[in-house]
Enzyme design. Structure first.
Site, PDB file in Angstrom:
ATOM      1  N   ARG A   1       1.058  -1.417   0.234  1.00  0.00           N
ATOM      2  CA  ARG A   1       0.171   0.091   0.017  1.00  0.00           C
ATOM      3  C   ARG A   1       0.421   1.393   0.005  1.00  0.00           C
ATOM      4  NH1 ARG A   1      -2.955   0.588   6.194  1.00  0.00           N
ATOM      5  NH2 ARG A   1      -1.637   0.440   7.498  1.00  0.00           N
TER       6      ARG A   1
ATOM      7  N   HIS B   1      -9.087  -2.415   1.853  1.00  0.00           N
ATOM      8  CA  HIS B   1      -9.764  -2.154   2.678  1.00  0.00           C
ATOM      9  C   HIS B   1     -10.322  -1.264   2.432  1.00  0.00           C
ATOM     10  CE1 HIS B   1      -9.167  -0.385   7.359  1.00  0.00           C
ATOM     11  NE2 HIS B   1      -8.149  -1.330   6.858  1.00  0.00           N
TER      12      HIS B   1
ATOM     13  N   GLU C   1     -14.579  -5.321   4.910  1.00  0.00           N
ATOM     14  CA  GLU C   1     -13.659  -5.381   3.789  1.00  0.00           C
ATOM     15  C   GLU C   1     -13.382  -5.905   3.250  1.00  0.00           C
ATOM     16  OE1 GLU C   1      -9.850  -3.723   6.659  1.00  0.00           O
ATOM     17  OE2 GLU C   1     -11.479  -2.460   7.606  1.00  0.00           O
TER      18      GLU C   1
HETATM   19  O1  TA6 Z   1      -9.139  -2.916   9.740  1.00  0.00           O
HETATM   20  C1  TA6 Z   1      -9.474  -3.466  10.341  1.00  0.00           C
HETATM   21  C2  TA6 Z   1      -7.522  -2.333  11.225  1.00  0.00           C
HETATM   22  O2  TA6 Z   1      -6.844  -3.527  10.492  1.00  0.00           O
HETATM   23  C3  TA6 Z   1      -7.892  -1.994  12.616  1.00  0.00           C
HETATM   24  O3  TA6 Z   1      -7.313  -1.958  13.613  1.00  0.00           O
HETATM   25  C4  TA6 Z   1      -7.768  -0.582  12.037  1.00  0.00           C
HETATM   26  O4  TA6 Z   1      -6.470  -0.307  12.672  1.00  0.00           O
HETATM   27  C5  TA6 Z   1      -7.410  -0.421  11.307  1.00  0.00           C
HETATM   28  O5  TA6 Z   1      -6.811  -1.148   9.685  1.00  0.00           O
HETATM   29  C6  TA6 Z   1      -6.413   0.817  10.195  1.00  0.00           C
HETATM   30  O6  TA6 Z   1      -5.077   0.239  10.085  1.00  0.00           O
HETATM   31  P1  TA6 Z   1      -3.951   1.698   9.388  1.00  0.00           P
HETATM   32  O7  TA6 Z   1      -3.009   0.667   9.264  1.00  0.00           O
HETATM   33  O8  TA6 Z   1      -4.451   1.908   8.037  1.00  0.00           O
HETATM   34  O9  TA6 Z   1      -4.481   2.069  10.830  1.00  0.00           O
END
Ligand code: TA6
Length: 285
Positions: free
Chosen positions: A86, A155, A257
């Protein structure tokens, strides 16, 4: 179709597409779809008002690609959360109109830097079809000689009128892991957000529907090649703690997601491919 490649910030290039059905924008960093808006509709994807457009980092909103691990690395907390593609520069391979809409293809593959983080050979291709629906296909190909075992997620951040006034259907009777309480439970009913939620629904291939009465629409998320669905909203305190999240931003978003996470790992044999596909469409209430 009209297309334009522009820099939203230094070295952060974004492909902007406009066709007869919708507009969309896609960052070359992470092959991240940032915006998707069918004509005469509110945006379907949520993009943080405080997003940072950094060519080496994921942007807060749209559809970041988590790969080849979802969340924290299972054995090494020092590795980047949600994998490494990403924040990587992807190659823009093609932009073409087809009878299904505008098709955009981006790709990336292993190099010395990825081999240090994850010692495997691969190619990844993201095919995006922009029409009144948004279709996203992530293809992992194993170009090495040993199996690839991975977790992953598209996501997706969805834009809603008011997170406290939506209902999420499709996850009833599904076992989930709550990342906050660290416990497994069973979802009995539809889901109505009331606070922080970070839920990993296991062994589900079902469509999810986000019903948004105020905007009189439903967002349908269909998928294939995915056994896990993750639902996340950081709510007030966690949103405030994130520099790229406006304080009240949590009120107008929810992540749903399409994923393969925890024990729903994917095993890709040498010379074989795996596809994670999601289709996002709107229905009126
Ligand atoms: O998908 C949910 C998640 O895994 C959460 O635990 C949260 O922290 C989020 O993704 C966002 O992650 P990031 O690394 O983009 O801040």
């Amino acid at each position: 179709m009209q297309q334009k490649l522009t820099e939203w910030s230094p070295n952060f290039e974004v492909l902007e597409i406009s066709n007869a059905y919708a507009t969309a924008s896609i960052a070359l960093t992470g092959a991240q779809v940032l915006q998707f808006q069918p004509l005469d509709q509110q945006p379907v994807l949520w993009l943080s008002e405080s997003a940072h457009f950094n060519p080496e980092k994921s942007t807060r909103g749209g559809i970041p690609i988590c790969w080849p691990w979802f969340g924290a690395h299972p054995d090494n907390a020092g590795l980047p959360s949600h994998g490494f593609v990403r924040g990587k520069a992807w190659q823009l391979d093609s932009v073409e109109d087809s009878e299904n809409g505008t098709v955009v293809v981006l790709s990336t593959k292993d190099n010395d830097a990825t081999q240090k983080l994850w010692p495997h050979s691969f190619t990844l291709e993201l095919r995006i079809i922009i029409a009144s629906t948004l279709n996203i296909e992530l293809t992992t190909t194993n170009t090495g000689t040993t199996p690839l075992i991975l977790t992953e997620a598209l996501h997706s951040y969805f834009h809603v009128s008011d997170a406290t006034n939506i209902t999420v259907y499709g996850l009833e009777n599904t076992r989930y892991f709550d990342k906050i309480s660290k416990e497994f439970s069973n979802q009995t009913n539809s889901l109505k957000p009331t606070g922080l939620m970070d839920l990993v629904y296991m062994d589900t291939t079902a469509d999810v529907i986000i019903e948004d009465p105020q905007w009189q629409r439903k967002i349908r998320i269909s998928k294939s090649g995915s056994q896990t669905t993750v639902v996340w909203n950081p709510w007030k305190d966690k949103a405030q703690a994130m520099a790229d999240f406006a304080n009240d931003g949590y009120q107008t978003m929810i992540c749903v997601e399409s994923a393969n996470a925890l024990d729903n790992k994917v095993n890709v044999q040498p010379n074989e491919s795996h596809q994670l596909i999601t289709q996002i469409s709107l229905e009126s209430n």
